[in-house]
Scaffold this motif. Sequence first.
Motif, PDB file in Angstrom:
ATOM      1  N   MET A   1       0.839  -1.191   0.000  1.00  0.00           N
ATOM      2  CA  MET A   1       0.000   0.000   0.000  1.00  0.00           C
ATOM      3  C   MET A   1       0.879   1.249   0.000  1.00  0.00           C
ATOM      4  O   MET A   1       1.801   1.337   0.788  1.00  0.00           O
ATOM      5  N   PRO A   2       0.578   2.196  -0.864  1.00  0.00           N
ATOM      6  CA  PRO A   2       1.434   3.394  -0.905  1.00  0.00           C
ATOM      7  C   PRO A   2       1.252   4.273   0.337  1.00  0.00           C
ATOM      8  O   PRO A   2       0.197   4.300   0.953  1.00  0.00           O
ATOM      9  N   VAL A   3       2.320   4.970   0.670  1.00  0.00           N
ATOM     10  CA  VAL A   3       2.290   5.935   1.768  1.00  0.00           C
ATOM     11  C   VAL A   3       1.363   7.076   1.365  1.00  0.00           C
ATOM     12  O   VAL A   3       1.421   7.562   0.241  1.00  0.00           O
ATOM     13  N   LYS A   4       0.493   7.496   2.299  1.00  0.00           N
ATOM     14  CA  LYS A   4      -0.422   8.607   2.031  1.00  0.00           C
ATOM     15  C   LYS A   4       0.208   9.898   2.550  1.00  0.00           C
ATOM     16  O   LYS A   4       0.672   9.956   3.681  1.00  0.00           O
ATOM     17  N   VAL A   5       0.203  10.920   1.683  1.00  0.00           N
ATOM     18  CA  VAL A   5       0.832  12.196   2.000  1.00  0.00           C
ATOM     19  C   VAL A   5      -0.196  13.320   1.875  1.00  0.00           C
ATOM     20  O   VAL A   5      -0.936  13.389   0.894  1.00  0.00           O
ATOM     21  N   LEU A   6      -0.217  14.195   2.876  1.00  0.00           N
ATOM     22  CA  LEU A   6      -1.047  15.396   2.857  1.00  0.00           C
ATOM     23  C   LEU A   6      -0.134  16.596   2.627  1.00  0.00           C
ATOM     24  O   LEU A   6       0.888  16.729   3.302  1.00  0.00           O
ATOM     25  N   ILE A   7      -0.484  17.454   1.653  1.00  0.00           N
ATOM     26  CA  ILE A   7       0.298  18.659   1.376  1.00  0.00           C
ATOM     27  C   ILE A   7      -0.588  19.887   1.568  1.00  0.00           C
ATOM     28  O   ILE A   7      -1.722  19.919   1.085  1.00  0.00           O
ATOM     29  N   VAL A   8      -0.056  20.891   2.280  1.00  0.00           N
ATOM     30  CA  VAL A   8      -0.757  22.164   2.457  1.00  0.00           C
ATOM     31  C   VAL A   8       0.165  23.271   1.953  1.00  0.00           C
ATOM     32  O   VAL A   8       1.240  23.483   2.510  1.00  0.00           O
ATOM     33  N   ASP A   9      -0.263  23.936   0.875  1.00  0.00           N
ATOM     34  CA  ASP A   9       0.525  25.026   0.291  1.00  0.00           C
ATOM     35  C   ASP A   9      -0.457  26.021  -0.317  1.00  0.00           C
ATOM     36  O   ASP A   9      -1.287  25.631  -1.144  1.00  0.00           O
ATOM     37  N   ASP A  10      -0.387  27.271   0.084  1.00  0.00           N
ATOM     38  CA  ASP A  10      -1.345  28.267  -0.399  1.00  0.00           C
ATOM     39  C   ASP A  10      -1.114  28.673  -1.851  1.00  0.00           C
ATOM     40  O   ASP A  10      -1.986  29.258  -2.478  1.00  0.00           O
ATOM     41  N   GLU A  11       0.047  28.354  -2.396  1.00  0.00           N
ATOM     42  CA  GLU A  11       0.335  28.652  -3.802  1.00  0.00           C
ATOM     43  C   GLU A  11      -0.117  27.473  -4.665  1.00  0.00           C
ATOM     44  O   GLU A  11       0.477  26.394  -4.598  1.00  0.00           O
ATOM     45  N   SER A  12      -1.153  27.668  -5.466  1.00  0.00           N
ATOM     46  CA  SER A  12      -1.720  26.555  -6.227  1.00  0.00           C
ATOM     47  C   SER A  12      -0.724  25.930  -7.206  1.00  0.00           C
ATOM     48  O   SER A  12      -0.732  24.719  -7.394  1.00  0.00           O
ATOM     49  N   LEU A  13       0.159  26.723  -7.803  1.00  0.00           N
ATOM     50  CA  LEU A  13       1.152  26.158  -8.716  1.00  0.00           C
ATOM     51  C   LEU A  13       2.154  25.289  -7.950  1.00  0.00           C
ATOM     52  O   LEU A  13       2.480  24.171  -8.385  1.00  0.00           O
ATOM     53  N   ASP A  14       2.632  25.765  -6.800  1.00  0.00           N
ATOM     54  CA  ASP A  14       3.553  24.962  -5.980  1.00  0.00           C
ATOM     55  C   ASP A  14       2.875  23.670  -5.522  1.00  0.00           C
ATOM     56  O   ASP A  14       3.499  22.602  -5.527  1.00  0.00           O
ATOM     57  N   LEU A  15       1.606  23.764  -5.139  1.00  0.00           N
ATOM     58  CA  LEU A  15       0.860  22.574  -4.715  1.00  0.00           C
ATOM     59  C   LEU A  15       0.751  21.588  -5.870  1.00  0.00           C
ATOM     60  O   LEU A  15       0.995  20.392  -5.700  1.00  0.00           O
ATOM     61  N   PHE A  16       0.395  22.081  -7.043  1.00  0.00           N
ATOM     62  CA  PHE A  16       0.263  21.241  -8.231  1.00  0.00           C
ATOM     63  C   PHE A  16       1.569  20.502  -8.519  1.00  0.00           C
ATOM     64  O   PHE A  16       1.584  19.294  -8.747  1.00  0.00           O
ATOM     65  N   ILE A  17       2.682  21.234  -8.486  1.00  0.00           N
ATOM     66  CA  ILE A  17       3.996  20.637  -8.768  1.00  0.00           C
ATOM     67  C   ILE A  17       4.361  19.592  -7.711  1.00  0.00           C
ATOM     68  O   ILE A  17       4.791  18.488  -8.047  1.00  0.00           O
ATOM     69  N   SER A  18       4.155  19.913  -6.440  1.00  0.00           N
ATOM     70  CA  SER A  18       4.474  18.963  -5.361  1.00  0.00           C
ATOM     71  C   SER A  18       3.646  17.691  -5.496  1.00  0.00           C
ATOM     72  O   SER A  18       4.168  16.578  -5.346  1.00  0.00           O
ATOM     73  N   LYS A  19       2.364  17.847  -5.781  1.00  0.00           N
ATOM     74  CA  LYS A  19       1.495  16.675  -5.954  1.00  0.00           C
ATOM     75  C   LYS A  19       1.963  15.825  -7.128  1.00  0.00           C
ATOM     76  O   LYS A  19       2.010  14.603  -7.028  1.00  0.00           O
ATOM     77  N   LYS A  20       2.299  16.478  -8.236  1.00  0.00           N
ATOM     78  CA  LYS A  20       2.769  15.748  -9.427  1.00  0.00           C
ATOM     79  C   LYS A  20       4.032  14.942  -9.119  1.00  0.00           C
ATOM     80  O   LYS A  20       4.142  13.773  -9.474  1.00  0.00           O
ATOM     81  N   ILE A  21       4.986  15.599  -8.465  1.00  0.00           N
ATOM     82  CA  ILE A  21       6.268  14.955  -8.165  1.00  0.00           C
ATOM     83  C   ILE A  21       6.070  13.721  -7.287  1.00  0.00           C
ATOM     84  O   ILE A  21       6.622  12.654  -7.553  1.00  0.00           O
ATOM     85  N   LEU A  22       5.274  13.865  -6.235  1.00  0.00           N
ATOM     86  CA  LEU A  22       5.120  12.767  -5.276  1.00  0.00           C
ATOM     87  C   LEU A  22       4.125  11.693  -5.724  1.00  0.00           C
ATOM     88  O   LEU A  22       4.215  10.550  -5.280  1.00  0.00           O
ATOM     89  N   SER A  23       3.195  12.043  -6.606  1.00  0.00           N
ATOM     90  CA  SER A  23       2.135  11.092  -6.963  1.00  0.00           C
ATOM     91  C   SER A  23       2.629   9.885  -7.755  1.00  0.00           C
ATOM     92  O   SER A  23       1.914   8.904  -7.887  1.00  0.00           O
ATOM     93  N   PHE A  24       3.868   9.943  -8.249  1.00  0.00           N
ATOM     94  CA  PHE A  24       4.415   8.777  -8.946  1.00  0.00           C
ATOM     95  C   PHE A  24       4.643   7.611  -7.985  1.00  0.00           C
ATOM     96  O   PHE A  24       4.575   6.457  -8.381  1.00  0.00           O
ATOM     97  N   GLN A  25       4.928   7.917  -6.722  1.00  0.00           N
ATOM     98  CA  GLN A  25       5.225   6.856  -5.762  1.00  0.00           C
ATOM     99  C   GLN A  25       4.360   6.876  -4.507  1.00  0.00           C
ATOM    100  O   GLN A  25       4.432   5.953  -3.703  1.00  0.00           O
TER     101      GLN A  25
END
Length: 117
Positions: A1-25
């Motif tokens: 089962m993959p590790v579940k990660v919660l990200i909180v970032d008020d900058e939508s572009l930074d949030l989008f990039i962080s989610k993309k990077i981590l969502s591979f694993q």
Amino acid sequence: MPVKVLIVDDESLDLFISKKILSFQYEVSGFTSVDEAIGWAKENTFEAVLVDYYLTAGVTAGQVLKQLTSVKPKSYKAFVLSSFVGDEQIKELKKLGFDDVILKPLTIERFQEAIAK
């Protein structure tokens, strides 16, 4: 089962990039709103949380972690995402309950290294 990660970032572009990077694993949920993130945390489990150091309207990562631990006892690793944090700030953040600071730009390697500690 993959590790579940919660990200909180008020900058939508930074949030989008962080989610993309981590969502591979990892299974990633992210929010630009602290209230939405806290609401999600009440109903879900996760193993790690990444919080941007400064959020909108003067809200800091420490305040977010305090709210988070009030609804979900700390059974997860907590990290601050920041472009720059000095040694004194790192000490303060660790006193507040953060496990470490991950410098931006976020990379999968930096996250893996931090979560492995």
